[in-house]
Design a protein around this motif. Sequence first.
Motif, PDB file in Angstrom:
ATOM      1  N   GLY A  87      10.612  -3.407  -6.221  1.00 47.97           N
ATOM      2  CA  GLY A  87       9.286  -3.080  -6.726  1.00 47.97           C
ATOM      3  C   GLY A  87       8.704  -1.946  -5.907  1.00 47.97           C
ATOM      4  O   GLY A  87       8.847  -0.784  -6.239  1.00 47.97           O
ATOM      5  N   GLY A  88       8.101  -2.283  -4.798  1.00 50.77           N
ATOM      6  CA  GLY A  88       7.516  -1.269  -3.932  1.00 50.77           C
ATOM      7  C   GLY A  88       6.660  -1.898  -2.863  1.00 50.77           C
ATOM      8  O   GLY A  88       6.673  -3.108  -2.667  1.00 50.77           O
ATOM      9  N   GLN A  89       5.908  -1.054  -2.190  1.00 56.01           N
ATOM     10  CA  GLN A  89       5.044  -1.492  -1.106  1.00 56.01           C
ATOM     11  C   GLN A  89       3.601  -1.581  -1.584  1.00 56.01           C
ATOM     12  O   GLN A  89       3.184  -0.832  -2.461  1.00 56.01           O
ATOM     13  N   HIS A  90       2.872  -2.503  -0.973  1.00 57.12           N
ATOM     14  CA  HIS A  90       1.438  -2.637  -1.194  1.00 57.12           C
ATOM     15  C   HIS A  90       0.786  -2.269   0.139  1.00 57.12           C
ATOM     16  O   HIS A  90       0.706  -3.099   1.047  1.00 57.12           O
ATOM     17  N   LEU A  91       0.362  -1.029   0.270  1.00 59.50           N
ATOM     18  CA  LEU A  91      -0.122  -0.520   1.549  1.00 59.50           C
ATOM     19  C   LEU A  91      -1.335  -1.281   2.065  1.00 59.50           C
ATOM     20  O   LEU A  91      -1.447  -1.526   3.266  1.00 59.50           O
ATOM     21  N   ARG A  92      -2.239  -1.675   1.192  1.00 58.02           N
ATOM     22  CA  ARG A  92      -3.444  -2.397   1.629  1.00 58.02           C
ATOM     23  C   ARG A  92      -3.100  -3.704   2.339  1.00 58.02           C
ATOM     24  O   ARG A  92      -3.784  -4.121   3.257  1.00 58.02           O
ATOM     25  N   TYR A  93      -2.033  -4.357   1.902  1.00 63.53           N
ATOM     26  CA  TYR A  93      -1.701  -5.685   2.414  1.00 63.53           C
ATOM     27  C   TYR A  93      -0.501  -5.707   3.355  1.00 63.53           C
ATOM     28  O   TYR A  93      -0.179  -6.757   3.912  1.00 63.53           O
ATOM     29  N   ASN A 147       7.653  -5.908  -2.545  1.00 67.22           N
ATOM     30  CA  ASN A 147       8.091  -6.887  -3.526  1.00 67.22           C
ATOM     31  C   ASN A 147       9.334  -6.438  -4.277  1.00 67.22           C
ATOM     32  O   ASN A 147       9.772  -5.291  -4.180  1.00 67.22           O
ATOM     33  N   ALA A 148       9.886  -7.373  -5.011  1.00 68.38           N
ATOM     34  CA  ALA A 148      10.966  -7.143  -5.971  1.00 68.38           C
ATOM     35  C   ALA A 148      10.535  -7.848  -7.255  1.00 68.38           C
ATOM     36  O   ALA A 148       9.755  -8.805  -7.220  1.00 68.38           O
ATOM     37  N   TYR A 180       6.413 -11.049 -15.965  1.00 62.92           N
ATOM     38  CA  TYR A 180       7.425 -10.834 -14.940  1.00 62.92           C
ATOM     39  C   TYR A 180       7.331 -11.848 -13.816  1.00 62.92           C
ATOM     40  O   TYR A 180       6.367 -12.610 -13.710  1.00 62.92           O
ATOM     41  N   LEU A 181       8.361 -11.838 -12.995  1.00 58.73           N
ATOM     42  CA  LEU A 181       8.468 -12.662 -11.794  1.00 58.73           C
ATOM     43  C   LEU A 181       8.447 -11.707 -10.609  1.00 58.73           C
ATOM     44  O   LEU A 181       9.141 -10.687 -10.626  1.00 58.73           O
ATOM     45  N   GLU A 182       7.650 -12.028  -9.612  1.00 58.91           N
ATOM     46  CA  GLU A 182       7.537 -11.200  -8.422  1.00 58.91           C
ATOM     47  C   GLU A 182       7.969 -12.003  -7.201  1.00 58.91           C
ATOM     48  O   GLU A 182       7.539 -13.132  -7.019  1.00 58.91           O
ATOM     49  N   VAL A 183       8.809 -11.407  -6.372  1.00 60.01           N
ATOM     50  CA  VAL A 183       9.106 -11.946  -5.046  1.00 60.01           C
ATOM     51  C   VAL A 183       8.370 -11.046  -4.070  1.00 60.01           C
ATOM     52  O   VAL A 183       8.512  -9.819  -4.117  1.00 60.01           O
ATOM     53  N   ILE A 184       7.569 -11.643  -3.186  1.00 62.36           N
ATOM     54  CA  ILE A 184       6.740 -10.864  -2.275  1.00 62.36           C
ATOM     55  C   ILE A 184       6.909 -11.383  -0.849  1.00 62.36           C
ATOM     56  O   ILE A 184       7.117 -12.579  -0.636  1.00 62.36           O
ATOM     57  N   ALA A 185       6.848 -10.451   0.105  1.00 61.45           N
ATOM     58  CA  ALA A 185       6.959 -10.800   1.531  1.00 61.45           C
ATOM     59  C   ALA A 185       6.210  -9.758   2.347  1.00 61.45           C
ATOM     60  O   ALA A 185       5.938  -8.648   1.867  1.00 61.45           O
ATOM     61  N   GLY A 226      -9.504  -2.073  -5.836  1.00 59.61           N
ATOM     62  CA  GLY A 226      -8.631  -1.210  -6.622  1.00 59.61           C
ATOM     63  C   GLY A 226      -7.374  -0.893  -5.833  1.00 59.61           C
ATOM     64  O   GLY A 226      -7.435  -0.564  -4.649  1.00 59.61           O
ATOM     65  N   LEU A 227      -6.227  -1.033  -6.459  1.00 64.31           N
ATOM     66  CA  LEU A 227      -4.939  -0.798  -5.813  1.00 64.31           C
ATOM     67  C   LEU A 227      -4.122   0.197  -6.627  1.00 64.31           C
ATOM     68  O   LEU A 227      -4.262   0.273  -7.846  1.00 64.31           O
ATOM     69  N   THR A 228      -3.254   0.931  -5.943  1.00 60.64           N
ATOM     70  CA  THR A 228      -2.351   1.857  -6.620  1.00 60.64           C
ATOM     71  C   THR A 228      -0.989   1.821  -5.946  1.00 60.64           C
ATOM     72  O   THR A 228      -0.863   1.501  -4.760  1.00 60.64           O
ATOM     73  N   ARG A 229       0.025   2.146  -6.725  1.00 56.91           N
ATOM     74  CA  ARG A 229       1.380   2.356  -6.219  1.00 56.91           C
ATOM     75  C   ARG A 229       2.082   3.263  -7.211  1.00 56.91           C
ATOM     76  O   ARG A 229       2.306   2.869  -8.356  1.00 56.91           O
TER      77      ARG A 229
END
Length: 139
Positions: free
Chosen positions: A32-38, A42-43, A52-57, A106-109
Amino acid sequence: MYEFDHLVIAAESLDAGVAWAEERLGVSLEVGGQHLRYGTHNALLGLADGLYLEVIAIDPAGGKPAHARWFGLDQFSGDPRLITWVCRVEGLTTRPLPAGFGAVVGLTRGALSWDMAESDDGTLPFDQCHPGLIDWGTT
């Protein structure tokens, strides 16, 4: 109105979470990508009709944010597991938020942009039982 958007699997590392999900589901997930704020990454696994299904760490290269990470990831430990679901809410910034949410951010990627309701401590209301809330806007 809330509309189901996606499921969230948390893991101590993205590699462990992806391996766990792929072993159980028998299919490959996409980066997926990175969430800079947090400070997370993810994938993803696309399902039917845009779901969709998200795996996050926590992203070890992402740095520690000045605020709590979403989905209670600062307190997460143990084996990868399904921790919550997220619902789409049109007009999230103009609606009153349920008790336990503090603000909409508000979030962006890349080409994606969305609004997400967050709480001050990063957990979801009602001891993580309330779904996360997202508004994809026109993305």
